[in-house]
Design a protein around this motif. Structure first.
Motif, PDB file in Angstrom:
ATOM      1  N   PHE A 108       0.866  -1.180   0.000  1.00  0.00           N
ATOM      2  CA  PHE A 108       0.000   0.000   0.000  1.00  0.00           C
ATOM      3  C   PHE A 108       0.895   1.219   0.000  1.00  0.00           C
ATOM      4  CE2 PHE A 108      -2.476   3.320   2.165  1.00  0.00           C
ATOM      5  CZ  PHE A 108      -3.580   3.354   1.319  1.00  0.00           C
ATOM      6  N   ARG A 109       0.510   2.229  -0.786  1.00  0.00           N
ATOM      7  CA  ARG A 109       1.382   3.381  -0.998  1.00  0.00           C
ATOM      8  C   ARG A 109       0.675   4.684  -0.642  1.00  0.00           C
ATOM      9  NH1 ARG A 109       5.963   3.975  -4.437  1.00  0.00           N
ATOM     10  NH2 ARG A 109       6.295   6.087  -5.220  1.00  0.00           N
ATOM     11  N   LEU A 110       1.355   5.517   0.118  1.00  0.00           N
ATOM     12  CA  LEU A 110       0.917   6.889   0.369  1.00  0.00           C
ATOM     13  C   LEU A 110       1.967   7.822  -0.209  1.00  0.00           C
ATOM     14  CD1 LEU A 110      -0.159   6.647   4.141  1.00  0.00           C
ATOM     15  CD2 LEU A 110      -1.697   6.850   2.176  1.00  0.00           C
ATOM     16  N   GLU A 111       1.536   8.862  -0.915  1.00  0.00           N
ATOM     17  CA  GLU A 111       2.500   9.797  -1.472  1.00  0.00           C
ATOM     18  C   GLU A 111       1.849  11.156  -1.683  1.00  0.00           C
ATOM     19  OE1 GLU A 111       3.890   8.695  -5.358  1.00  0.00           O
ATOM     20  OE2 GLU A 111       2.010   7.721  -5.850  1.00  0.00           O
ATOM     21  N   GLY A 112       2.690  12.167  -1.805  1.00  0.00           N
ATOM     22  CA  GLY A 112       2.208  13.532  -2.021  1.00  0.00           C
ATOM     23  C   GLY A 112       2.628  14.452  -0.890  1.00  0.00           C
ATOM     24  N   ASN A 113       2.709  15.714  -1.204  1.00  0.00           N
ATOM     25  CA  ASN A 113       3.181  16.693  -0.225  1.00  0.00           C
ATOM     26  C   ASN A 113       2.231  16.866   0.952  1.00  0.00           C
ATOM     27  OD1 ASN A 113       5.667  17.400  -1.408  1.00  0.00           O
ATOM     28  ND2 ASN A 113       4.656  18.799  -2.855  1.00  0.00           N
ATOM     29  N   GLU A 114       0.978  16.406   0.805  1.00  0.00           N
ATOM     30  CA  GLU A 114       0.051  16.492   1.937  1.00  0.00           C
ATOM     31  C   GLU A 114       0.501  15.616   3.102  1.00  0.00           C
ATOM     32  OE1 GLU A 114      -1.704  13.495  -1.009  1.00  0.00           O
ATOM     33  OE2 GLU A 114      -0.712  15.457  -1.076  1.00  0.00           O
ATOM     34  N   LEU A 115       1.386  14.646   2.825  1.00  0.00           N
ATOM     35  CA  LEU A 115       1.910  13.821   3.908  1.00  0.00           C
ATOM     36  C   LEU A 115       2.685  14.661   4.926  1.00  0.00           C
ATOM     37  CD1 LEU A 115       3.198  10.626   2.038  1.00  0.00           C
ATOM     38  CD2 LEU A 115       1.004  10.996   3.167  1.00  0.00           C
ATOM     39  N   LYS A 116       3.256  15.774   4.465  1.00  0.00           N
ATOM     40  CA  LYS A 116       4.052  16.601   5.369  1.00  0.00           C
ATOM     41  C   LYS A 116       3.183  17.277   6.427  1.00  0.00           C
ATOM     42  CE  LYS A 116       7.731  17.474   2.023  1.00  0.00           C
ATOM     43  NZ  LYS A 116       8.535  18.493   1.291  1.00  0.00           N
ATOM     44  N   SER A 117       1.944  17.599   6.060  1.00  0.00           N
ATOM     45  CA  SER A 117       1.035  18.187   7.048  1.00  0.00           C
ATOM     46  C   SER A 117       0.332  17.108   7.855  1.00  0.00           C
ATOM     47  CB  SER A 117       0.008  19.089   6.357  1.00  0.00           C
ATOM     48  OG  SER A 117      -0.740  18.357   5.392  1.00  0.00           O
ATOM     49  N   LEU A 118       0.118  15.958   7.237  1.00  0.00           N
ATOM     50  CA  LEU A 118      -0.548  14.856   7.931  1.00  0.00           C
ATOM     51  C   LEU A 118       0.361  14.236   8.986  1.00  0.00           C
ATOM     52  CD1 LEU A 118      -3.091  13.080   8.070  1.00  0.00           C
ATOM     53  CD2 LEU A 118      -2.080  11.619   6.312  1.00  0.00           C
ATOM     54  N   PHE A 119       1.656  14.160   8.666  1.00  0.00           N
ATOM     55  CA  PHE A 119       2.634  13.546   9.579  1.00  0.00           C
ATOM     56  C   PHE A 119       3.780  14.531   9.849  1.00  0.00           C
ATOM     57  CE2 PHE A 119       0.911   9.986   7.003  1.00  0.00           C
ATOM     58  CZ  PHE A 119       0.262   9.283   8.011  1.00  0.00           C
ATOM     59  N   PRO A 120       3.643  15.391  10.855  1.00  0.00           N
ATOM     60  CA  PRO A 120       4.748  16.291  11.194  1.00  0.00           C
ATOM     61  C   PRO A 120       5.980  15.493  11.622  1.00  0.00           C
ATOM     62  CG  PRO A 120       2.697  16.937  12.298  1.00  0.00           C
ATOM     63  CD  PRO A 120       2.464  15.578  11.713  1.00  0.00           C
ATOM     64  N   ASN A 121       7.115  16.135  11.565  1.00  0.00           N
ATOM     65  CA  ASN A 121       8.346  15.479  12.016  1.00  0.00           C
ATOM     66  C   ASN A 121       8.169  14.898  13.412  1.00  0.00           C
ATOM     67  OD1 ASN A 121       9.765  16.066   9.684  1.00  0.00           O
ATOM     68  ND2 ASN A 121      10.741  17.897  10.519  1.00  0.00           N
ATOM     69  N   GLY A 122       8.647  13.680  13.593  1.00  0.00           N
ATOM     70  CA  GLY A 122       8.524  13.037  14.890  1.00  0.00           C
ATOM     71  C   GLY A 122       8.696  11.539  14.776  1.00  0.00           C
ATOM     72  N   ASP A 123       8.413  10.847  15.861  1.00  0.00           N
ATOM     73  CA  ASP A 123       8.510   9.392  15.923  1.00  0.00           C
ATOM     74  C   ASP A 123       7.120   8.786  15.752  1.00  0.00           C
ATOM     75  OD1 ASP A 123      11.183   9.742  16.437  1.00  0.00           O
ATOM     76  OD2 ASP A 123      11.004   9.451  18.598  1.00  0.00           O
ATOM     77  N   TYR A 124       7.056   7.675  15.007  1.00  0.00           N
ATOM     78  CA  TYR A 124       5.780   7.025  14.699  1.00  0.00           C
ATOM     79  C   TYR A 124       5.935   5.513  14.818  1.00  0.00           C
ATOM     80  CZ  TYR A 124       4.234  11.507  12.791  1.00  0.00           C
ATOM     81  OH  TYR A 124       3.883  12.830  12.653  1.00  0.00           O
ATOM     82  N   ARG A 125       4.795   4.841  14.805  1.00  0.00           N
ATOM     83  CA  ARG A 125       4.779   3.390  14.703  1.00  0.00           C
ATOM     84  C   ARG A 125       3.593   2.985  13.837  1.00  0.00           C
ATOM     85  NH1 ARG A 125       2.880   0.921  20.613  1.00  0.00           N
ATOM     86  NH2 ARG A 125       0.727   1.675  20.565  1.00  0.00           N
ATOM     87  N   TRP A 126       3.710   1.823  13.174  1.00  0.00           N
ATOM     88  CA  TRP A 126       2.612   1.349  12.328  1.00  0.00           C
ATOM     89  C   TRP A 126       2.451  -0.153  12.459  1.00  0.00           C
ATOM     90  CZ3 TRP A 126       3.015  -1.678   7.667  1.00  0.00           C
ATOM     91  CH2 TRP A 126       4.324  -2.000   7.291  1.00  0.00           C
ATOM     92  N   ARG A 127       1.263  -0.614  12.147  1.00  0.00           N
ATOM     93  CA  ARG A 127       0.990  -2.041  12.145  1.00  0.00           C
ATOM     94  C   ARG A 127      -0.103  -2.325  11.117  1.00  0.00           C
ATOM     95  NH1 ARG A 127      -2.734  -1.743  17.268  1.00  0.00           N
ATOM     96  NH2 ARG A 127      -4.717  -2.270  16.296  1.00  0.00           N
ATOM     97  N   ILE A 128      -0.311  -3.617  10.862  1.00  0.00           N
ATOM     98  CA  ILE A 128      -1.353  -4.073   9.950  1.00  0.00           C
ATOM     99  C   ILE A 128      -2.297  -5.004  10.711  1.00  0.00           C
ATOM    100  CG2 ILE A 128      -1.844  -5.521   7.938  1.00  0.00           C
ATOM    101  CD1 ILE A 128      -0.807  -2.787   7.164  1.00  0.00           C
ATOM    102  N   ASP A 129      -3.593  -4.712  10.641  1.00  0.00           N
ATOM    103  CA  ASP A 129      -4.621  -5.591  11.196  1.00  0.00           C
ATOM    104  C   ASP A 129      -5.255  -6.387  10.064  1.00  0.00           C
ATOM    105  OD1 ASP A 129      -4.046  -4.185  13.457  1.00  0.00           O
ATOM    106  OD2 ASP A 129      -6.006  -3.217  13.630  1.00  0.00           O
ATOM    107  N   CYS A 130      -5.505  -7.652  10.308  1.00  0.00           N
ATOM    108  CA  CYS A 130      -6.301  -8.458   9.388  1.00  0.00           C
ATOM    109  C   CYS A 130      -7.748  -8.432   9.863  1.00  0.00           C
ATOM    110  CB  CYS A 130      -5.794  -9.900   9.343  1.00  0.00           C
ATOM    111  SG  CYS A 130      -4.134 -10.067   8.653  1.00  0.00           S
ATOM    112  N   VAL A 131      -8.665  -8.244   8.932  1.00  0.00           N
ATOM    113  CA  VAL A 131     -10.085  -8.128   9.256  1.00  0.00           C
ATOM    114  C   VAL A 131     -10.798  -9.398   8.813  1.00  0.00           C
ATOM    115  CG1 VAL A 131     -12.183  -6.765   8.884  1.00  0.00           C
ATOM    116  CG2 VAL A 131      -9.958  -5.635   8.999  1.00  0.00           C
ATOM    117  N   GLY A 132     -11.798  -9.809   9.574  1.00  0.00           N
ATOM    118  CA  GLY A 132     -12.547 -11.030   9.267  1.00  0.00           C
ATOM    119  C   GLY A 132     -13.221 -10.989   7.912  1.00  0.00           C
ATOM    120  N   ARG A 133     -13.569 -12.149   7.423  1.00  0.00           N
ATOM    121  CA  ARG A 133     -14.186 -12.277   6.107  1.00  0.00           C
ATOM    122  C   ARG A 133     -15.508 -11.517   6.038  1.00  0.00           C
ATOM    123  NH1 ARG A 133     -13.493 -17.406   7.615  1.00  0.00           N
ATOM    124  NH2 ARG A 133     -15.726 -17.832   7.414  1.00  0.00           N
ATOM    125  N   GLU A 134     -15.791 -10.921   4.877  1.00  0.00           N
ATOM    126  CA  GLU A 134     -16.998 -10.115   4.721  1.00  0.00           C
ATOM    127  C   GLU A 134     -18.271 -10.951   4.756  1.00  0.00           C
ATOM    128  OE1 GLU A 134     -15.784  -6.269   2.138  1.00  0.00           O
ATOM    129  OE2 GLU A 134     -15.897  -8.135   1.013  1.00  0.00           O
TER     130      GLU A 134
END
Length: 259
Positions: A210-236
């Motif tokens: 999955f890809r995020l790109e564009g200069n709007e990322l700079k306002s969405l994510f100010p300089n700093g420390d972050y963490r990320w994860r992926i959740d799996c969701v049950g079948r529809e």
């Protein structure tokens, strides 16, 4: 006859338990899991809990603070893999009540959990006299295989350009219908506000990207420390899809925009 009547009265009085002995706590009120709980900041109710990559997820069971907490000794957590009949449940944990500095409204089950098995839980409150409450409502959860081998921009630890490419694997290849990308600002171990969350349709391949790109990322994510994860969701096609899933371990990264 007079003495017989007096004897019966005294005998009956002796057999009456004191008020403290007959105290039975009210049932525990469970925090029920709402639809879309994984996209909320607090992720309330029963849920999978992230663990290191080589360990199965924990299951979180959550209830509201008991209004009789000053009269309680502990909470007992019961579990079964068979929802039919209270005899199939056993105690898998207990939580001391009203201990200073301790949370007494949540329990994390780690005992012999397996993926693709639905576990059912209820909680009872035990008073200081040992009297146990009636069972709470029953809640359930089924763990799915969790995402592994998470990578951001080819395992980069610092993001400096407005491109964020996330990649993860489902080891068995049995991919879910949906994923959730969750990014939090990592201020401290106790404070990590939600910064971004997105439902992602599965491409039924592994790895998934999955890809995020564009200069709007700079306002969405100010300089700093972050963490990320992926959740799996049950079948529809499963009615209770929000009561099954998994959560990957967290990946830390920094944002230092090149301005």
């Amino acid at each position: 006859m007079y003495w017989i009547i007096i004897f019966i009265i005294l005998l009956t009085a002796c057999q009456q338990p004191t008020g403290e002995q007959v105290f039975q706590p009210d049932p525990v009120r469970m925090v029920l899991r709402p639809a879309g709980a994984d996209t909320l900041a607090g992720e309330p109710g029963i849920d999978a809990v992230p663990t290191p990559e080589n360990e199965p997820n924990k299951i979180q069971i959550q209830w509201y603070r008991h209004h009789q907490i000053n009269n309680l000794d502990r909470f007992l957590v019961y579990r079964s893999a068979d929802p039919q009949g209270i005899k199939n449940y056993r105690v898998v944990g207990e939580v001391p009540a009203n201990v200073s500095g301790k949370v007494d409204s949540v329990y994390y089950d780690t005992q012999d959990l397996s993926n693709n098995v639905r576990y059912y839980y209820y909680v009872t409150a035990v008073g200081h006299t040992g009297k146990e409450s009636l069972p709470s409502d029953t809640v359930s959860y089924r763990l799915l295989e969790k995402a592994v081998k998470l990578s951001l921009n080819g395992n980069a630890s610092v993001v400096s350009e407005p491109v964020m490419e996330f990649e993860w694997w489902i080891q068995s290849g049995n991919t879910p219908d949906q994923y959730i990308l969750r990014i939090e600002r990592f201020v401290s171990a106790d404070f990590h506000p939600l910064a971004f969350v997105r439902m992602i349709r599965s491409n039924y391949q592994t790895p998934q990207t999955f890809r995020l790109e564009g200069n709007e990322l700079k306002s969405l994510f100010p300089n700093g420390d972050y963490r990320w994860r992926i959740d799996c969701v049950g079948r529809e096609d499963v009615v209770n899809q929000y009561f099954e899933g998994s959560e990957s371990n967290w990946q830390l990264f920094k944002i230092r925009w090149n301005d």
